[in-house]
Design a protein around this motif. Structure first.
Motif, PDB file in Angstrom:
ATOM      1  N   ALA A 207       0.282  -7.035   4.673  1.00 54.74           N
ATOM      2  CA  ALA A 207      -0.150  -5.706   4.245  1.00 54.74           C
ATOM      3  C   ALA A 207       1.003  -4.979   3.549  1.00 54.74           C
ATOM      4  O   ALA A 207       2.108  -4.890   4.092  1.00 54.74           O
ATOM      5  N   GLN A 208       0.743  -4.495   2.336  1.00 54.97           N
ATOM      6  CA  GLN A 208       1.751  -3.792   1.525  1.00 54.97           C
ATOM      7  C   GLN A 208       3.023  -4.630   1.333  1.00 54.97           C
ATOM      8  O   GLN A 208       4.138  -4.100   1.294  1.00 54.97           O
ATOM      9  N   ALA A 209       2.843  -5.931   1.265  1.00 59.04           N
ATOM     10  CA  ALA A 209       3.956  -6.852   1.002  1.00 59.04           C
ATOM     11  C   ALA A 209       3.423  -7.994   0.149  1.00 59.04           C
ATOM     12  O   ALA A 209       2.221  -8.224   0.084  1.00 59.04           O
ATOM     13  N   THR A 210       4.319  -8.721  -0.500  1.00 61.53           N
ATOM     14  CA  THR A 210       3.893  -9.851  -1.315  1.00 61.53           C
ATOM     15  C   THR A 210       3.814 -11.116  -0.480  1.00 61.53           C
ATOM     16  O   THR A 210       4.520 -11.262   0.527  1.00 61.53           O
TER      17      THR A 210
ATOM     18  N   GLY B 260       8.290  -5.046   4.398  1.00 64.01           N
ATOM     19  CA  GLY B 260       8.016  -3.628   4.568  1.00 64.01           C
ATOM     20  C   GLY B 260       7.244  -3.334   5.840  1.00 64.01           C
ATOM     21  O   GLY B 260       6.408  -4.134   6.269  1.00 64.01           O
TER      22      GLY B 260
ATOM     23  N   LYS C 294       4.689  -3.620  12.206  1.00 64.78           N
ATOM     24  CA  LYS C 294       4.058  -4.943  12.176  1.00 64.78           C
ATOM     25  C   LYS C 294       4.504  -5.789  13.367  1.00 64.78           C
ATOM     26  O   LYS C 294       3.691  -6.513  13.958  1.00 64.78           O
TER      27      LYS C 294
ATOM     28  N   ASP D 261      -8.524  -6.861  -1.477  1.00 70.49           N
ATOM     29  CA  ASP D 261      -7.191  -6.267  -1.541  1.00 70.49           C
ATOM     30  C   ASP D 261      -7.077  -5.473  -2.842  1.00 70.49           C
ATOM     31  O   ASP D 261      -8.072  -5.251  -3.537  1.00 70.49           O
ATOM     32  N   THR D 262      -5.872  -5.044  -3.184  1.00 73.40           N
ATOM     33  CA  THR D 262      -5.708  -4.233  -4.398  1.00 73.40           C
ATOM     34  C   THR D 262      -6.078  -5.014  -5.660  1.00 73.40           C
ATOM     35  O   THR D 262      -6.602  -4.443  -6.614  1.00 73.40           O
TER      36      THR D 262
END
Length: 219
Positions: A40-43, A80, A85, A138-139
């Protein structure tokens, strides 16, 4: 996008990549759950770098609980939101040990009750681990769905519901992988590479991006 266009859209993506898979690295269903939770919010690249050593050591929820929150943080501190997490991963691991015999449940509702596991994460696990025809928005998928006209919606859930309704067989199992990869590498957020897109003629996006000088246009 009309029904015949949607079929052709996925047919072309499938032709380019017949066996799409997640780019997250994992060895079993539990590691997949952890990896997706961390992503989540990471690559995916960043998550894979952090989990390679971790997953050599930790293969079960019980082992994760034994590692503890502080130990987990040392492995994932480059990701992040790693503090939150780590707390969630330890908490969900404790629940898996206590309530599920150390196994990951093959039920989306049960998965979304775990700490740090939202609908998107649950959909990825259901699809990749259990072969369910789910659509993890996802985005990238949110952008591709709206930009192309494939599945428009103001929220990820709305886009998911459109995909659920519109994606035909035999593409349902791989659909979210094709859309993620398409959004990640071609239909990019800032500058979509329309000039090399295999489905550009089916797409409702009007200001198509021209090919840079020296680059060949997609056939």
């Amino acid at each position: 996008m009309k029904r015949d266009q949607i079929f052709e859209f996925f047919r072309r993506l499938a032709e380019d990549n017949p066996s799409p898979e997640t780019e997250l690295e994992f060895g079993n269903t539990y590691q997949l759950l952890v990896a997706v939770t961390l992503s989540a919010q990471a690559t995916d690249v960043g998550v894979n770098k952090a989990t390679r050593r971790l997953f050599e050591l930790i293969k079960t929820p019980a082992q994760m609980v034994a590692l503890g929150e502080a130990g987990l943080k040392e492995h994932i501190k480059t990701i992040g939101l790693f503090n939150t997490k780590a707390k969630n991963v330890i908490a969900l691991s404790e629940i898996l040990v206590r309530d599920y015999g150390g196994e990951v449940p093959d039920d989306r509702d049960a998965l979304t009750e775990l700490p740090g596991v939202g609908r998107k994460t649950a959909n990825v696990v259901m699809n990749c681990a259990f072969g369910a025809e789910t659509f993890a928005v996802d985005t990238h998928i949110f952008r591709v769905g709206n930009r192309t006209g494939l599945a428009k919606g103001k929220t990820p859930l709305a886009v998911e519901q459109q995909l659920e309704k519109k994606v035909p067989q035999p593409f349902r199992l791989g659909a979210h992988h094709w859309l993620i990869l398409h959004g990640r590498y071609i239909c990019k957020a800032r500058t979509p590479e329309c000039w090399r897109c295999p489905v550009a003629d089916l797409c409702g996006y009007k200001p198509k991006t021209p090919a840079p000088k020296g680059k060949a246009k997609a056939a």
